[in-house]
Design an enzyme around this catalytic site. Structure first.
Site, PDB file in Angstrom:
ATOM      1  N   GLU A 180       4.581  -5.707   1.571  1.00  0.00           N
ATOM      2  CA  GLU A 180       4.497  -4.822   0.411  1.00  0.00           C
ATOM      3  C   GLU A 180       3.205  -4.011   0.454  1.00  0.00           C
ATOM      4  O   GLU A 180       2.120  -4.556   0.667  1.00  0.00           O
ATOM      5  CB  GLU A 180       4.542  -5.654  -0.872  1.00  0.00           C
ATOM      6  CG  GLU A 180       4.399  -4.844  -2.149  1.00  0.00           C
ATOM      7  CD  GLU A 180       4.431  -5.700  -3.403  1.00  0.00           C
ATOM      8  OE1 GLU A 180       4.534  -5.117  -4.503  1.00  0.00           O
ATOM      9  OE2 GLU A 180       4.359  -6.948  -3.292  1.00  0.00           O
ATOM     10  N   SER A 181       3.322  -2.726   0.261  1.00  0.00           N
ATOM     11  CA  SER A 181       2.186  -1.804   0.215  1.00  0.00           C
ATOM     12  C   SER A 181       1.198  -2.049   1.352  1.00  0.00           C
ATOM     13  O   SER A 181      -0.009  -2.027   1.155  1.00  0.00           O
ATOM     14  CB  SER A 181       1.451  -1.900  -1.133  1.00  0.00           C
ATOM     15  OG  SER A 181       0.506  -0.856  -1.249  1.00  0.00           O
TER      16      SER A 181
END
Length: 316
Positions: free
Chosen positions: A44-45
């Site tokens: 994620e990110s």
């Protein structure tokens, strides 16, 4: 293709540095593709990093200039689809021969909002589409906007039906069901959750959806922040995110991981025929589906993206 090799990346981004993080991602992609991986999942990110511990100097009813300056810096290093940086990443992926799903904070031209996104890439067609988080968790809502049903995409690819959700979206039963109803075979779950309960969640989803589950998290320490940002996390423990990435079978068995306290790449060779075998006694959208009792309506969810129907160089 009955057997595919997958890679789940647990790595530390070069925080708030788009160019350096992209370079690190491109090197990982090249290395794992050279080892025969057909699918590579990032956390994620990963671009430009999950801003763990940051408050952006905001409290209820008050924001200040320092927090706005910090947000601007984060925005500048976020990824824009179609930008020069994006096209360079797309080129690397197409040359690698692997499918890649990249976790990124995404921005749009002319829009000051940011989204927590999964970007899907094909080795033949390049960029296929994105899923944007439909419900950021807690203080994430300060920096990430919400997406709607059109973001609940799945992808028909040569290695199987791809789909998934980001972090705590996976605790939303109807969001999960929106993936299952599309026949997801390779369920992708980039996350920032390093707790032991995440393993149980991934095993549950694999059993419930009768799908392979790939979960990727970052490994991150306080010292990985550039010096000028460490004041914002002075009260945090040094090991800010221990990881916990893993790969799970359609029967809920952990195939690889969970990996803690280090960077690394988990790999596994998956037999896609196991998907059918797992449905002998349970099939959430088949013989266990009580459509006479239950009806799921997902507003604006698109049909699966057909890789063959995507035009090449659509972002050029």
């Amino acid at each position: 293709m009955n057997h595919i090799k997958v890679a789940v990346v647990q790595a530390t981004p070069v925080f708030f540095d788009l160019e350096a993080t992209l370079l690190k991602a491109e090197n990982i992609i090249k290395e794992q593709a050279s080892k025969g991986c057909n699918l590579i999942l990032f956390p994620e990110s990963f671009i430009p990093g999950y801003p763990r511990g940051f408050s952006f100097e905001a409290v209820v009813g008050k924001r200040d200039d320092e927090g706005r300056d910090l947000y601007l810096e984060y925005w500048k290093h976020s990824l824009e689809v179609g930008s020069e940086a994006f096209l360079k990443l797309e080129k690397t992926i197409k040359e690698s021969g692997a499918y890649v799903v990249m976790g990124a904070t995404e921005k749009e031209a002319g829009n000051g909002s940011l989204y927590c996104s999964m970007l899907y890439f094909s080795p033949e067609k390049g960029y296929l589409g994105n899923h944007r988080k439909i419900k950021p968790t807690g203080v994430e809502r300060l920096i990430w906007a919400e997406a709607s049903g059109e973001s609940l995409i799945t992808v028909d690819s040569k290695i199987g039906r791809l789909g998934g959700l980001i972090c705590w979206e996976n605790y939303m039963p109807m969001a999960r069901a929106s993936m299952y109803r599309q026949g997801v075979q390779l369920y992708l779950a980039p996350t920032a959750d390093a707790r032991p309960t995440w393993t149980s969640t991934m095993q549950h989803i694999a059993c419930e959806g009768r799908c392979f589950v790939l979960a990727a998290n970052q490994y991150f320490r306080k010292e990985d922040y550039p010096e000028k940002y460490r004041k914002y996390v002075s009260n945090e423990a040094n090991d800010m995110c221990r990881g916990g990435s893993l790969i799970v079978s359609p029967m809920g068995e952990v195939i690889a991981g969970p990996l803690y306290d280090e960077e690394g790449v988990l790999t596994a060779t998956l037999n896609l025929e196991d998907l059918i075998k797992s449905k002998l006694d349970f099939d959430v959208i088949g013989h266990y589906n009580r459509s006479d009792i239950f009806k799921l309506e997902v507003k604006d969810q698109p049909d699966p993206i057909n890789e063959n129907a995507v035009k090449e160089n659509k972002t050029n």
